[in-house]
Write a protein that holds these residues in place. Sequence first.
Motif, PDB file in Angstrom:
ATOM      1  N   LEU A  26       0.848  -1.184   0.000  1.00 12.87           N
ATOM      2  CA  LEU A  26       0.000   0.000   0.000  1.00 12.87           C
ATOM      3  C   LEU A  26       0.884   1.233   0.000  1.00 12.87           C
ATOM      4  CD1 LEU A  26      -2.807  -0.954   2.519  1.00 12.87           C
ATOM      5  CD2 LEU A  26      -2.950  -0.849   0.052  1.00 12.87           C
ATOM      6  N   ARG A  27       0.630   2.100  -0.938  1.00 11.79           N
ATOM      7  CA  ARG A  27       1.488   3.249  -1.153  1.00 11.79           C
ATOM      8  C   ARG A  27       1.113   4.400  -0.243  1.00 11.79           C
ATOM      9  NH1 ARG A  27       1.886   7.685  -4.638  1.00 11.79           N
ATOM     10  NH2 ARG A  27      -0.114   7.290  -5.628  1.00 11.79           N
ATOM     11  N   THR A  28       2.077   4.850   0.505  1.00 11.45           N
ATOM     12  CA  THR A  28       1.898   6.077   1.283  1.00 11.45           C
ATOM     13  C   THR A  28       2.437   7.205   0.417  1.00 11.45           C
ATOM     14  OG1 THR A  28       4.055   5.830   2.313  1.00 11.45           O
ATOM     15  CG2 THR A  28       2.184   4.883   3.487  1.00 11.45           C
ATOM     16  N   LEU A 104      -0.987  11.907  -2.525  1.00 10.83           N
ATOM     17  CA  LEU A 104      -2.255  11.199  -2.414  1.00 10.83           C
ATOM     18  C   LEU A 104      -3.382  12.178  -2.091  1.00 10.83           C
ATOM     19  CD1 LEU A 104      -1.150   8.160  -0.227  1.00 10.83           C
ATOM     20  CD2 LEU A 104      -1.657   8.140  -2.653  1.00 10.83           C
ATOM     21  N   THR A 105      -4.521  12.001  -2.756  1.00  8.88           N
ATOM     22  CA  THR A 105      -5.684  12.826  -2.441  1.00  8.88           C
ATOM     23  C   THR A 105      -6.356  12.263  -1.185  1.00  8.88           C
ATOM     24  OG1 THR A 105      -7.188  11.472  -3.755  1.00  8.88           O
ATOM     25  CG2 THR A 105      -6.082  13.297  -4.897  1.00  8.88           C
ATOM     26  N   GLU A 106      -7.216  13.070  -0.589  1.00 10.08           N
ATOM     27  CA  GLU A 106      -7.912  12.645   0.632  1.00 10.08           C
ATOM     28  C   GLU A 106      -8.778  11.416   0.354  1.00 10.08           C
ATOM     29  OE1 GLU A 106      -8.647  12.786   4.636  1.00 10.08           O
ATOM     30  OE2 GLU A 106      -7.282  14.049   3.522  1.00 10.08           O
ATOM     31  N   GLN A 107      -9.458  11.411  -0.801  1.00  8.17           N
ATOM     32  CA  GLN A 107     -10.315  10.271  -1.149  1.00  8.17           C
ATOM     33  C   GLN A 107      -9.478   9.010  -1.343  1.00  8.17           C
ATOM     34  OE1 GLN A 107     -13.645  10.117  -1.100  1.00  8.17           O
ATOM     35  NE2 GLN A 107     -13.367   7.939  -1.447  1.00  8.17           N
ATOM     36  N   ARG A 108      -8.325   9.143  -1.999  1.00  8.08           N
ATOM     37  CA  ARG A 108      -7.447   7.988  -2.227  1.00  8.08           C
ATOM     38  C   ARG A 108      -6.932   7.447  -0.889  1.00  8.08           C
ATOM     39  NH1 ARG A 108      -6.414   3.453  -4.337  1.00  8.08           N
ATOM     40  NH2 ARG A 108      -4.252   3.024  -4.784  1.00  8.08           N
ATOM     41  N   ARG A 109      -6.624   8.328   0.023  1.00 12.01           N
ATOM     42  CA  ARG A 109      -6.172   7.900   1.353  1.00 12.01           C
ATOM     43  C   ARG A 109      -7.259   7.083   2.056  1.00 12.01           C
ATOM     44  NH1 ARG A 109      -1.621  11.043   3.096  1.00 12.01           N
ATOM     45  NH2 ARG A 109      -1.351  12.822   1.741  1.00 12.01           N
ATOM     46  N   LYS A 110      -8.510   7.563   1.968  1.00  8.61           N
ATOM     47  CA  LYS A 110      -9.618   6.845   2.606  1.00  8.61           C
ATOM     48  C   LYS A 110      -9.820   5.483   1.956  1.00  8.61           C
ATOM     49  CE  LYS A 110     -11.965  10.904   4.340  1.00  8.61           C
ATOM     50  NZ  LYS A 110     -13.092  11.820   4.206  1.00  8.61           N
ATOM     51  N   ASP A 111      -9.686   5.422   0.632  1.00  9.98           N
ATOM     52  CA  ASP A 111      -9.807   4.142  -0.073  1.00  9.98           C
ATOM     53  C   ASP A 111      -8.704   3.180   0.366  1.00  9.98           C
ATOM     54  OD1 ASP A 111     -11.968   5.162  -1.424  1.00  9.98           O
ATOM     55  OD2 ASP A 111     -10.859   5.557  -3.286  1.00  9.98           O
ATOM     56  N   ILE A 113      -7.193   3.170   3.216  1.00  9.03           N
ATOM     57  CA  ILE A 113      -7.460   2.739   4.593  1.00  9.03           C
ATOM     58  C   ILE A 113      -8.507   1.633   4.599  1.00  9.03           C
ATOM     59  CG2 ILE A 113      -8.506   3.496   6.770  1.00  9.03           C
ATOM     60  CD1 ILE A 113      -6.767   5.990   6.545  1.00  9.03           C
ATOM     61  N   LYS A 114      -9.502   1.736   3.710  1.00  5.94           N
ATOM     62  CA  LYS A 114     -10.496   0.655   3.610  1.00  5.94           C
ATOM     63  C   LYS A 114      -9.818  -0.650   3.213  1.00  5.94           C
ATOM     64  CE  LYS A 114     -14.495   3.458   2.407  1.00  5.94           C
ATOM     65  NZ  LYS A 114     -15.391   3.866   1.312  1.00  5.94           N
ATOM     66  N   VAL A 115      -8.928  -0.578   2.224  1.00  5.62           N
ATOM     67  CA  VAL A 115      -8.187  -1.764   1.792  1.00  5.62           C
ATOM     68  C   VAL A 115      -7.343  -2.295   2.941  1.00  5.62           C
ATOM     69  CG1 VAL A 115      -6.348  -2.571   0.251  1.00  5.62           C
ATOM     70  CG2 VAL A 115      -8.152  -1.100  -0.639  1.00  5.62           C
ATOM     71  N   LEU A 116      -6.685  -1.394   3.654  1.00  7.36           N
ATOM     72  CA  LEU A 116      -5.845  -1.764   4.794  1.00  7.36           C
ATOM     73  C   LEU A 116      -6.658  -2.488   5.863  1.00  7.36           C
ATOM     74  CD1 LEU A 116      -3.132  -1.485   6.331  1.00  7.36           C
ATOM     75  CD2 LEU A 116      -3.954   0.710   7.166  1.00  7.36           C
ATOM     76  N   LYS A 117      -7.843  -1.973   6.171  1.00  6.01           N
ATOM     77  CA  LYS A 117      -8.681  -2.600   7.201  1.00  6.01           C
ATOM     78  C   LYS A 117      -9.172  -3.976   6.756  1.00  6.01           C
ATOM     79  CE  LYS A 117      -9.976   1.511   9.687  1.00  6.01           C
ATOM     80  NZ  LYS A 117     -11.013   2.401  10.158  1.00  6.01           N
ATOM     81  N   SER A 118      -9.469  -4.126   5.467  1.00  3.84           N
ATOM     82  CA  SER A 118      -9.902  -5.450   5.001  1.00  3.84           C
ATOM     83  C   SER A 118      -8.748  -6.451   5.052  1.00  3.84           C
ATOM     84  CB  SER A 118     -10.509  -5.376   3.596  1.00  3.84           C
ATOM     85  OG  SER A 118      -9.526  -5.117   2.638  1.00  3.84           O
ATOM     86  N   GLU A 119      -7.521  -5.993   4.760  1.00  2.00           N
ATOM     87  CA  GLU A 119      -6.343  -6.861   4.878  1.00  2.00           C
ATOM     88  C   GLU A 119      -6.120  -7.265   6.339  1.00  2.00           C
ATOM     89  OE1 GLU A 119      -4.486  -8.259   2.641  1.00  2.00           O
ATOM     90  OE2 GLU A 119      -5.281  -7.243   0.886  1.00  2.00           O
ATOM     91  N   ALA A 120      -6.325  -6.317   7.247  1.00  2.00           N
ATOM     92  CA  ALA A 120      -6.154  -6.612   8.672  1.00  2.00           C
ATOM     93  C   ALA A 120      -7.185  -7.644   9.122  1.00  2.00           C
ATOM     94  CB  ALA A 120      -6.276  -5.333   9.498  1.00  2.00           C
ATOM     95  N   GLU A 121      -8.415  -7.488   8.659  1.00  2.00           N
ATOM     96  CA  GLU A 121      -9.452  -8.446   9.038  1.00  2.00           C
ATOM     97  C   GLU A 121      -9.132  -9.831   8.475  1.00  2.00           C
ATOM     98  OE1 GLU A 121     -12.410 -10.067  11.040  1.00  2.00           O
ATOM     99  OE2 GLU A 121     -11.639  -8.056  11.327  1.00  2.00           O
ATOM    100  N   THR A 179      -1.837   5.527  10.426  1.00  2.00           N
ATOM    101  CA  THR A 179      -1.255   6.828  10.744  1.00  2.00           C
ATOM    102  C   THR A 179      -0.350   7.294   9.611  1.00  2.00           C
ATOM    103  OG1 THR A 179      -1.285   6.229  13.086  1.00  2.00           O
ATOM    104  CG2 THR A 179       0.113   8.085  12.460  1.00  2.00           C
ATOM    105  N   ASP A 180       0.422   6.338   9.079  1.00  2.00           N
ATOM    106  CA  ASP A 180       1.323   6.614   7.966  1.00  2.00           C
ATOM    107  C   ASP A 180       0.555   7.095   6.738  1.00  2.00           C
ATOM    108  OD1 ASP A 180       3.880   6.775   6.973  1.00  2.00           O
ATOM    109  OD2 ASP A 180       3.925   4.681   6.283  1.00  2.00           O
ATOM    110  N   LEU A 181      -0.563   6.455   6.448  1.00  2.00           N
ATOM    111  CA  LEU A 181      -1.361   6.812   5.280  1.00  2.00           C
ATOM    112  C   LEU A 181      -2.019   8.183   5.430  1.00  2.00           C
ATOM    113  CD1 LEU A 181      -3.135   3.456   4.350  1.00  2.00           C
ATOM    114  CD2 LEU A 181      -1.563   4.740   2.932  1.00  2.00           C
ATOM    115  N   MET A 182      -2.429   8.519   6.633  1.00  2.00           N
ATOM    116  CA  MET A 182      -3.119   9.793   6.837  1.00  2.00           C
ATOM    117  C   MET A 182      -2.165  10.971   6.971  1.00  2.00           C
ATOM    118  SD  MET A 182      -6.142   9.168   6.280  1.00  2.00           S
ATOM    119  CE  MET A 182      -6.944  10.719   6.644  1.00  2.00           C
TER     120      MET A 182
END
Length: 184
Positions: A26-28, A104-111, A113-121, A179-182
């Motif tokens: 995931l690209r920061t 990164l745009t704000e929307q891309r960051r949120k997207d 994070i969604k991917v990140l949370k699904s990977e964590a789950e 935190t890194d992504l945001m």
Amino acid sequence: MHKITKDAEIRMQKSIEAFKHEISKLRTGRAHPSLLDHVRVDYYGTETPLSQVANITIGDARTLMISPWEKRMTPVIEKAIMASDLGLNPATSGDVIRVPLPALTEQRRKDLIKVLKSEAEAARVSIRNVRRDANNAFKDLLKSKEMTEDDERRLVDVVQKLTDKNIVEVDKLLAVKETDLMAI
């Protein structure tokens, strides 16, 4: 019995390693050579990882520098980066290819994070599956009278503590990457 708990511990660690590998993709906003790990280059008819035909370094916080080991590979590497799904536009200057990373745009960051949370789950589910397999193995041993009920309860507790510890580690990795992504 210890073999089962050791196996569970090893498999849980592998789940965490797989999660680390996935989140590293995931690209920061910062440049990192591992962003280009999955880019393949046509090297004399063979699909070869970019890292095996060029040196990848960090120019500054948002720029990767690629130095091909052969001059004739420069346009091939440039095409491979453009063809990848990363959305990067390399620029060649002499023998060096510069790859600027767009902010990164704000929307891309949120997207992301969604991917990140699904990977964590997915990592948590994998760890829980290991726990279930170990507990089933203990139950089988109990049924075949190779283990007492007290031993089974004790080992189930050990595996549960192991599961909790590994899930906490996944949560820590998730928090750090989020935190890194945001960060702008």
